[in-house]
Design a protein around this motif. Structure first.
Motif, PDB file in Angstrom:
ATOM      1  N   CYS A   8       0.795  -1.234   0.000  1.00  0.00           N
ATOM      2  CA  CYS A   8       0.000   0.000   0.000  1.00  0.00           C
ATOM      3  C   CYS A   8       0.820   1.273   0.000  1.00  0.00           C
ATOM      4  O   CYS A   8       0.302   2.339  -0.340  1.00  0.00           O
ATOM      5  CB  CYS A   8      -0.969  -0.007   1.173  1.00  0.00           C
ATOM      6  SG  CYS A   8      -0.168   0.060   2.794  1.00  0.00           S
ATOM      7  N   LEU A  42       1.979   4.663   0.829  1.00  0.00           N
ATOM      8  CA  LEU A  42       1.340   5.719   1.612  1.00  0.00           C
ATOM      9  C   LEU A  42      -0.178   5.655   1.559  1.00  0.00           C
ATOM     10  O   LEU A  42      -0.856   6.552   2.056  1.00  0.00           O
ATOM     11  CB  LEU A  42       1.820   7.091   1.125  1.00  0.00           C
ATOM     12  CG  LEU A  42       3.301   7.401   1.386  1.00  0.00           C
ATOM     13  CD1 LEU A  42       3.710   8.701   0.717  1.00  0.00           C
ATOM     14  CD2 LEU A  42       3.597   7.453   2.873  1.00  0.00           C
ATOM     15  N   GLY A  43      -0.717   4.610   0.941  1.00  0.00           N
ATOM     16  CA  GLY A  43      -2.159   4.351   0.996  1.00  0.00           C
ATOM     17  C   GLY A  43      -3.011   5.152   0.046  1.00  0.00           C
ATOM     18  O   GLY A  43      -4.229   5.234   0.232  1.00  0.00           O
ATOM     19  N   GLN A  79       6.466   3.635   5.710  1.00  0.00           N
ATOM     20  CA  GLN A  79       5.330   3.730   4.796  1.00  0.00           C
ATOM     21  C   GLN A  79       4.010   3.576   5.542  1.00  0.00           C
ATOM     22  O   GLN A  79       3.044   4.307   5.280  1.00  0.00           O
ATOM     23  CB  GLN A  79       5.444   2.658   3.707  1.00  0.00           C
ATOM     24  CG  GLN A  79       6.603   2.844   2.747  1.00  0.00           C
ATOM     25  CD  GLN A  79       6.402   4.016   1.805  1.00  0.00           C
ATOM     26  OE1 GLN A  79       6.603   5.174   2.171  1.00  0.00           O
ATOM     27  NE2 GLN A  79       6.022   3.739   0.590  1.00  0.00           N
ATOM     28  N   THR A 112       0.978   6.165   5.887  1.00  0.00           N
ATOM     29  CA  THR A 112      -0.406   5.792   5.576  1.00  0.00           C
ATOM     30  C   THR A 112      -1.335   6.173   6.716  1.00  0.00           C
ATOM     31  O   THR A 112      -2.429   6.711   6.501  1.00  0.00           O
ATOM     32  CB  THR A 112      -0.516   4.282   5.309  1.00  0.00           C
ATOM     33  OG1 THR A 112       0.359   3.926   4.240  1.00  0.00           O
ATOM     34  CG2 THR A 112      -1.930   3.893   4.932  1.00  0.00           C
TER      35      THR A 112
END
Length: 478
Positions: free
Chosen positions: A282, A284-285, A309, A313
């Motif tokens: 994912c 930083l989503g 990360q 996120t």
């Protein structure tokens, strides 16, 4: 795409003509979105731009997710004929392009005025409702304060009465008269205090003053810019509708993948309410944020092996108010702690050869995704050109992907049939406006039970990438 069509009733009566700029390769996504979200008509494209007519208001126009910027179209015509390389003559041609048709400007300004007036009316109604609510709250506070004051005074009086009753037999009539006069004086004093408190509150309400150097909504919204795009194919003139680009998401604190690309990937996955959507890398989503904003009634899970990360996120989720919508896991994409065939949709941006080397790792990633995806599920991946080339050249002994009966339905869209397994439904396969990916789908064999369905070549700025969609047609047997 599960976007509810916009109501074509709140804009200019005849509809206004707009155009959006879009990243190269995202034109088909934007064309579908304006039709679905804005009930747009007369939708057409040129490279990097999509033109359409809609009656939607500014609030609906702000909802576009696959566009970079939005413009009110002044004119679109054939390219300028430049007979000289003299800069002065070229500027004269540009001036003629802008000034030769005053009617187009008058029409555009009229539409612009109607849009702003409608937006201002809605804002005024909203402010009036808020002011009425504040006024009611203020009045209730005054009433509550009066009641509390009266109750306090009653308690004081009751206490004093009790003390006086003990002294009744010992006091004279004159003392009783004095006590009565004192009680009357205290009541008058209380009334005066209450009136003073009310006057003070009213004075506070009247001390607000608003000053503005610009002229209302027009001054806030209008930007003195004219967009002119000239090339060998067309000439376009327009006015930007919003100061901030549509692609700049206020709810994303730290940007990762371009928001328009992330939304396009999510829209391609055909997300339905109640689905289990996984992004096993994912970052930083961004993909999950775009999906959760558009399709909220879904169970989202984001996974990554990087602590930094996942922290990024989490910050984005808090900024967007989506902490309770997306669950985060620290796991490896090749060792997902999920049962086989438990996920409905997988959407992910495959790292471009930095964390995962090309070759065996990309194969292991796809195998693990295939394992957790249930039959009939969808995978949407963003692949680098190297990953795309690797998968295109990868050969497995399985049924070849056949699309001999393809035909064009709309610009850049072709149809091809998926091998008959669960259903014999025809699936739409879209190609880039710049380079056809039809050859890729013909050449690439199914990977295990995953069959390629759609592929788009898109621009990421300095490099290109591919948005690829796969379907799982049968159990992988893992």
């Amino acid at each position: 795409m599960s976007v509810v069509p916009g109501e074509p009733v709140s804009g200019p009566e005849a509809g206004a003509r707009f155009f959006c700029t879009a990243g190269r390769g995202l034109e088909p996504f934007l064309m579908r979105e304006v039709r679905a979200r804005l009930a747009a008509t007369q939708v057409e494209y040129i490279s990097g731009k999509v033109f359409f007519t809609t009656c939607s208001d500014l609030n609906m126009l702000k909802e576009l997710k696959s566009a970079e910027r939005l413009f009110l179209l002044i004119k679109k015509q054939f390219p300028l004929i430049v007979s000289s390389v003299s800069k002065g003559k070229i500027f004269n041609e540009m001036q003629r392009l802008i000034n030769e048709d005053p009617g187009s400007w008058l029409n555009a300004i009229s539409i612009w005025k109607n849009l702003l007036e409608l937006d201002a009316k809605k804002e005024k109604l909203s402010q009036r409702d808020n002011n009425q609510l504040k006024r009611k709250v203020g009045e209730n506070e005054i009433i509550v304060a009066k009641k509390l004051k009266i109750e306090q005074m009653q308690k004081i009086e009751e206490n004093r009465d009790c003390q006086l009753e003990k002294q009744i037999e010992e006091e004279t009539l004159e003392q009783r008269d004095f006590t009565t006069r004192r009680e009357n004086f205290q009541e008058e004093e209380f009334q005066n205090d209450t009136e003073k408190a009310t006057d003070t509150h009213n004075q506070n309400d009247l001390t607000f003053r608003v000053s503005c150097r610009c002229s209302g909504t027009v001054g806030k919204a209008f930007t003195a810019q004219i967009f002119i795009h000239l090339n060998d194919i067309y000439s376009v003139v327009g006015i930007p509708v919003f100061r901030v680009p549509l692609a700049s998401r206020a709810y994303i604190k730290t940007a990762g993948l371009r928001s328009t690309i992330a939304w396009a990937m999510a829209s391609l996955a055909d997300i339905k309410a109640g689905a289990f959507v996984l992004d096993p890398m994912c970052g930083l989503g961004t993909i999950l944020l775009e999906a959760a904003k558009e399709w909220p009634d879904v169970y989202y899970v984001g996974a990554d092996v990087s602590d930094s990360q996942l922290l990024g996120t989490w910050d984005n989720l808090k900024a967007a108010g989506l902490e309770d919508k997306i669950e985060l896991l620290k796991v490896s994409v090749i060792e997902l702690p999920l049962p086989s065939e438990s996920v409905d949709i997988i959407i992910s941006d495959i790292p471009f050869g930095k964390k995962f080397k090309l070759g065996e790792d990309i194969k292991r990633i796809l195998q693990e995704m295939e394992r957790v995806l249930h039959v009939g599920g969808t995978i949407v991946l963003l692949l680098s050109e190297d990953h795309h080339r690797r998968l295109t050249d990868y050969k497995e002994s399985s049924i070849p992907f056949n699309s001999k009966d393809s035909h064009t339905d709309e610009p850049g869209i072709k149809k091809c049939s998926i091998p008959q397994e669960k259903t014999g439904a025809s699936k739409t396969v879209s190609t880039s406006f710049e380079a056809s990916n039809h050859e890729f789908l013909d050449k690439m064999s199914p990977f295990g039970s995953l069959v390629p369905v759609e592929c788009y070549k898109v621009s990421l700025g300095k490099t290109d990438a591919f948005i690829c969609k796969y379907k799982k047609l049968h159990s992988s047997g893992l």
